[in-house]
Design a protein around this motif. Sequence first.
Motif, mmCIF file in Angstrom:
data_model
loop_
_atom_site.group_PDB
_atom_site.id
_atom_site.type_symbol
_atom_site.label_atom_id
_atom_site.label_comp_id
_atom_site.label_asym_id
_atom_site.label_seq_id
_atom_site.Cartn_x
_atom_site.Cartn_y
_atom_site.Cartn_z
ATOM 1 N N VAL A 146 -3.291 8.324 -15.384
ATOM 2 C CA VAL A 146 -2.608 9.551 -14.970
ATOM 3 C C VAL A 146 -3.727 10.558 -14.762
ATOM 4 C CG1 VAL A 146 -0.991 11.363 -15.643
ATOM 5 C CG2 VAL A 146 -0.566 8.977 -16.342
ATOM 6 N N PHE A 147 -3.876 11.051 -13.530
ATOM 7 C CA PHE A 147 -4.987 11.954 -13.247
ATOM 8 C C PHE A 147 -4.594 12.978 -12.191
ATOM 9 C CE2 PHE A 147 -5.356 8.812 -9.980
ATOM 10 C CZ PHE A 147 -6.066 9.384 -8.919
ATOM 11 N N TYR A 148 -5.423 14.002 -12.085
ATOM 12 C CA TYR A 148 -5.229 15.058 -11.107
ATOM 13 C C TYR A 148 -6.314 14.885 -10.043
ATOM 14 C CZ TYR A 148 -2.141 16.666 -14.698
ATOM 15 O OH TYR A 148 -1.135 16.715 -15.624
ATOM 16 N N PRO A 149 -5.903 14.413 -8.842
ATOM 17 C CA PRO A 149 -6.887 14.070 -7.815
ATOM 18 C C PRO A 149 -7.386 15.283 -7.038
ATOM 19 C CG PRO A 149 -4.696 13.655 -6.988
ATOM 20 C CD PRO A 149 -4.537 14.091 -8.428
ATOM 21 N N GLN A 150 -8.576 15.132 -6.519
ATOM 22 C CA GLN A 150 -9.125 16.057 -5.526
ATOM 23 C C GLN A 150 -9.100 15.275 -4.222
ATOM 24 O OE1 GLN A 150 -12.848 16.592 -7.533
ATOM 25 N NE2 GLN A 150 -12.177 18.464 -8.546
ATOM 26 N N LEU A 151 -8.224 15.698 -3.315
ATOM 27 C CA LEU A 151 -7.974 14.947 -2.090
ATOM 28 C C LEU A 151 -8.803 15.467 -0.925
ATOM 29 C CD1 LEU A 151 -4.090 14.661 -2.344
ATOM 30 C CD2 LEU A 151 -5.767 12.898 -2.911
ATOM 31 N N ALA A 152 -9.145 14.557 -0.021
ATOM 32 C CA ALA A 152 -9.819 14.914 1.224
ATOM 33 C C ALA A 152 -8.803 15.612 2.134
ATOM 34 C CB ALA A 152 -10.357 13.647 1.887
ATOM 35 N N GLY A 153 -9.259 16.094 3.252
ATOM 36 C CA GLY A 153 -8.404 16.800 4.205
ATOM 37 C C GLY A 153 -7.226 15.988 4.700
ATOM 38 N N ASP A 154 -7.341 14.663 4.668
ATOM 39 C CA ASP A 154 -6.227 13.826 5.132
ATOM 40 C C ASP A 154 -5.084 13.764 4.127
ATOM 41 O OD1 ASP A 154 -7.187 12.141 3.120
ATOM 42 O OD2 ASP A 154 -7.777 10.529 4.485
ATOM 43 N N GLY A 155 -5.303 14.303 2.916
ATOM 44 C CA GLY A 155 -4.250 14.318 1.902
ATOM 45 C C GLY A 155 -3.980 12.969 1.260
ATOM 46 N N ARG A 156 -4.770 11.972 1.568
ATOM 47 C CA ARG A 156 -4.540 10.615 1.058
ATOM 48 C C ARG A 156 -5.767 9.989 0.413
ATOM 49 N NH1 ARG A 156 0.327 10.192 -0.021
ATOM 50 N NH2 ARG A 156 1.627 9.072 1.398
ATOM 51 N N THR A 157 -6.955 10.502 0.718
ATOM 52 C CA THR A 157 -8.189 9.935 0.182
ATOM 53 C C THR A 157 -8.585 10.705 -1.071
ATOM 54 O OG1 THR A 157 -8.907 9.311 2.400
ATOM 55 C CG2 THR A 157 -10.594 9.370 0.673
ATOM 56 N N VAL A 158 -8.691 9.977 -2.194
ATOM 57 C CA VAL A 158 -9.086 10.589 -3.460
ATOM 58 C C VAL A 158 -10.603 10.665 -3.482
ATOM 59 C CG1 VAL A 158 -9.025 10.424 -5.975
ATOM 60 C CG2 VAL A 158 -7.021 9.727 -4.626
ATOM 61 N N ALA A 204 0.849 -1.195 0.000
ATOM 62 C CA ALA A 204 0.000 0.000 0.000
ATOM 63 C C ALA A 204 0.886 1.246 0.000
ATOM 64 C CB ALA A 204 -0.910 -0.001 1.216
ATOM 65 N N ASN A 205 0.512 2.236 -0.815
ATOM 66 C CA ASN A 205 1.330 3.455 -0.856
ATOM 67 C C ASN A 205 0.651 4.631 -0.162
ATOM 68 O OD1 ASN A 205 -0.516 4.519 -2.656
ATOM 69 N ND2 ASN A 205 0.900 4.727 -4.351
ATOM 70 N N GLY A 206 -0.462 4.373 0.514
ATOM 71 C CA GLY A 206 -1.077 5.410 1.329
ATOM 72 C C GLY A 206 -2.250 6.138 0.716
ATOM 73 N N TYR A 207 -2.503 5.990 -0.584
ATOM 74 C CA TYR A 207 -3.648 6.638 -1.206
ATOM 75 C C TYR A 207 -4.807 5.652 -1.302
ATOM 76 C CZ TYR A 207 -0.664 10.516 -2.554
ATOM 77 O OH TYR A 207 0.178 11.584 -2.516
ATOM 78 N N VAL A 208 -6.021 6.170 -1.126
ATOM 79 C CA VAL A 208 -7.225 5.353 -1.271
ATOM 80 C C VAL A 208 -8.170 6.104 -2.203
ATOM 81 C CG1 VAL A 208 -9.200 4.313 -0.108
ATOM 82 C CG2 VAL A 208 -6.978 4.369 1.036
#
Length: 163
Positions: free
Chosen positions: A121-133, A24-28
Amino acid sequence: MAERKEFIGRLIVAGPTRTMTGEANGYVVEAEAIRRAVAEGLFRGLACFADHAAGGESPAVRRLVGVWHDVVYDEADAAAVGRLRAYDTAETRPVVELLEQVLEEQGLDEAAGPDLGVSIVFYPQLAGDGRTVRGMAMVESADLVMFPASGGSRIVGRMTNDE
């Protein structure tokens, strides 16, 4: 002109992303982010390259394999699923032949053969935790790669003339 070959692929699957070693690399990626991106047309006419651009390169036409179309959200797999229509050129033929051989080798067992898959390859919109897409602002491409970040993102079949 030769008939262009088509493949079915899962472009991204909801859940944790992984490194090349499968950890796991930390992104969900949330399922809702994928569903919304499909609904907003972010996967429409999406380019497919052989491998991602490396080291700050831009995507290269010489690596363009084809275009994704008819991308839908698959509720059962929480995935974006579509059809890759491959171009028929001297550069793409070896990649298409490789895909066909990998599919043949895997048969009904996706775990057989190399970990060749699809990675977007995409540009994510992350939650406040910086890891949840939570969303996607843009999807640039969905490329054929070794060790895709999204588990289960792969070419899963080939279209026949009957389909």
